[in-house]
Design a protein around this motif. Sequence first.
Motif, PDB file in Angstrom:
ATOM      1  N   ILE A  32      -4.462  16.242   5.060  1.00 47.00           N
ATOM      2  CA  ILE A  32      -4.194  17.375   5.885  1.00 47.00           C
ATOM      3  C   ILE A  32      -5.470  17.254   6.747  1.00 47.00           C
ATOM      4  O   ILE A  32      -5.237  17.364   8.047  1.00 47.00           O
ATOM      5  N   LYS A  33      -6.597  17.637   6.414  1.00 54.17           N
ATOM      6  CA  LYS A  33      -7.787  17.413   7.187  1.00 54.17           C
ATOM      7  C   LYS A  33      -7.700  16.149   8.155  1.00 54.17           C
ATOM      8  O   LYS A  33      -8.262  16.219   9.366  1.00 54.17           O
ATOM      9  N   ARG A  34      -7.388  14.991   7.297  1.00 53.95           N
ATOM     10  CA  ARG A  34      -7.742  13.769   8.284  1.00 53.95           C
ATOM     11  C   ARG A  34      -6.709  13.686   9.214  1.00 53.95           C
ATOM     12  O   ARG A  34      -6.754  12.814  10.149  1.00 53.95           O
ATOM     13  N   ARG A  35      -5.517  14.369   9.171  1.00 53.41           N
ATOM     14  CA  ARG A  35      -4.340  14.089  10.161  1.00 53.41           C
ATOM     15  C   ARG A  35      -4.556  15.431  11.203  1.00 53.41           C
ATOM     16  O   ARG A  35      -3.553  15.393  12.025  1.00 53.41           O
ATOM     17  N   ILE A  36      -5.592  16.001  11.295  1.00 54.17           N
ATOM     18  CA  ILE A  36      -5.751  17.258  11.998  1.00 54.17           C
ATOM     19  C   ILE A  36      -5.322  17.121  13.425  1.00 54.17           C
ATOM     20  O   ILE A  36      -4.712  17.600  14.147  1.00 54.17           O
ATOM     21  N   ASN A  37      -5.965  15.790  14.005  1.00 49.99           N
ATOM     22  CA  ASN A  37      -5.482  15.649  15.486  1.00 49.99           C
ATOM     23  C   ASN A  37      -4.472  14.433  15.759  1.00 49.99           C
ATOM     24  O   ASN A  37      -4.233  14.187  16.827  1.00 49.99           O
ATOM     25  N   ARG A  38      -3.503  14.828  14.477  1.00 44.61           N
ATOM     26  CA  ARG A  38      -2.310  13.727  15.105  1.00 44.61           C
ATOM     27  C   ARG A  38      -1.137  14.590  14.764  1.00 44.61           C
ATOM     28  O   ARG A  38      -0.796  15.527  13.959  1.00 44.61           O
ATOM     29  N   LYS A  39      -0.057  14.257  15.775  1.00 45.45           N
ATOM     30  CA  LYS A  39       1.226  15.030  15.552  1.00 45.45           C
ATOM     31  C   LYS A  39       1.870  14.668  14.421  1.00 45.45           C
ATOM     32  O   LYS A  39       2.217  13.350  14.236  1.00 45.45           O
ATOM     33  N   ASP A  40       2.345  15.823  13.657  1.00 48.49           N
ATOM     34  CA  ASP A  40       3.126  15.373  12.490  1.00 48.49           C
ATOM     35  C   ASP A  40       4.567  15.025  12.730  1.00 48.49           C
ATOM     36  O   ASP A  40       5.286  15.617  13.790  1.00 48.49           O
ATOM     37  N   ASP A  41       4.812  14.044  11.909  1.00 53.45           N
ATOM     38  CA  ASP A  41       6.371  13.636  12.388  1.00 53.45           C
ATOM     39  C   ASP A  41       7.348  14.590  11.264  1.00 53.45           C
ATOM     40  O   ASP A  41       6.705  15.335  10.647  1.00 53.45           O
ATOM     41  N   ARG A  42       8.664  14.110  11.063  1.00 58.12           N
ATOM     42  CA  ARG A  42       9.368  15.121  10.532  1.00 58.12           C
ATOM     43  C   ARG A  42       9.029  15.251   9.175  1.00 58.12           C
ATOM     44  O   ARG A  42       9.095  16.414   8.504  1.00 58.12           O
ATOM     45  N   PHE A  64       0.865  -1.204  -0.068  1.00 56.74           N
ATOM     46  CA  PHE A  64      -0.021   0.103  -0.055  1.00 56.74           C
ATOM     47  C   PHE A  64       1.027   1.268   0.055  1.00 56.74           C
ATOM     48  O   PHE A  64       1.837   1.358   0.930  1.00 56.74           O
ATOM     49  N   GLU A  65       0.616   2.183  -0.977  1.00 52.46           N
ATOM     50  CA  GLU A  65       1.281   3.417  -1.069  1.00 52.46           C
ATOM     51  C   GLU A  65       0.117   4.582  -1.032  1.00 52.46           C
ATOM     52  O   GLU A  65      -1.011   4.329  -1.424  1.00 52.46           O
ATOM     53  N   GLY A  66       0.810   5.749  -0.722  1.00 53.17           N
ATOM     54  CA  GLY A  66      -0.113   7.121  -0.528  1.00 53.17           C
ATOM     55  C   GLY A  66       0.572   8.055   0.316  1.00 53.17           C
ATOM     56  O   GLY A  66       1.359   7.639   1.185  1.00 53.17           O
ATOM     57  N   ILE A  67       0.125   9.104   0.256  1.00 52.10           N
ATOM     58  CA  ILE A  67       0.776  10.186   1.449  1.00 52.10           C
ATOM     59  C   ILE A  67      -0.111   9.765   2.556  1.00 52.10           C
ATOM     60  O   ILE A  67      -0.902   9.042   2.687  1.00 52.10           O
ATOM     61  N   ASP A  68       0.413  10.624   3.795  1.00 53.50           N
ATOM     62  CA  ASP A  68       0.073  10.204   5.045  1.00 53.50           C
ATOM     63  C   ASP A  68      -1.392  10.735   5.104  1.00 53.50           C
ATOM     64  O   ASP A  68      -1.692  11.897   4.765  1.00 53.50           O
TER      65      ASP A  68
END
Length: 211
Positions: free
Chosen positions: A149-159, A8-12
Amino acid sequence: MKGKFIVFEGIDGSGKTTQINELSKWLMETDLIPEKNQLVITREPGGTELGKSIRSLLLDTSKEKSPDSITELLLYAADRSEHVNKIIRPTLNKGDWVISDRFCGSTVAYQGYGRKLDIKLIKDLETIATEGISPDITFLLDIPVEESIKRRINRKDDRIEQEGREFLSNVCLGFEELCEDSRWKKISAINSIKNIKSEIQSEIKKLIKNE
Ligand code: ADP
Ligand code: TYD
């Protein structure tokens, strides 16, 4: 007998983890995997014990530890070599199946199109790290950057996730171009979880039927 290798591939935030869980549940209910064989779920970076240490180096957000882009590329290559040799190849040789959250496509997309490193260098390292192992099928979960980006709103970004919109748009372009490979299936990741899951299931059935 060799097992199947699914990637599986795709952006975060594109839904890889969600769909890998759905696919593994479904595979356990079907008889597609021979009874004597197993399903191994793994990921890059971090699919091995050494890889877990490499992952924490790669995703560390502290500025002082941020690697030069070639160092970053070599760390992903080292993680992959360990992963192929310790997990992927031995598992497939037993006839067991492997699902990996990310593989070589991520390096082309993130380090090639995102960081703009030389694609030939990336491909040479891929050859060294994989020694001929390649997926039977790769799913690209295709999602607009804004939606991810909306889906990751509650998640802490990694580097890597902290790189921003332009970087991620370039990564998406890289994935698009990789999708021209016939073993990649592009799936619209903005559909419902249920629809995406059925699309993936029907591609897996086709893969088995055509073998
Ligand atoms: P990834 O592993 O690619 O980073 P996740 O599977 O963790 O992505 O999904 C990121 C977020 O989006 C999670 O909160 C998940 O519940 C949600 N999500 C996953 N697939 C969908 C979908 N098809 N529609 C809406 N939300 C989704
Ligand atoms: P991952 O754990 O898959 O992140 P997520 O679950 O949020 O999708 O991957 C970690 C990060 O590593 C991700 O931002 C993509 C990046 N990455 C590369 O830059 N190059 C690579 O070769 C791989 C495998 C991952």
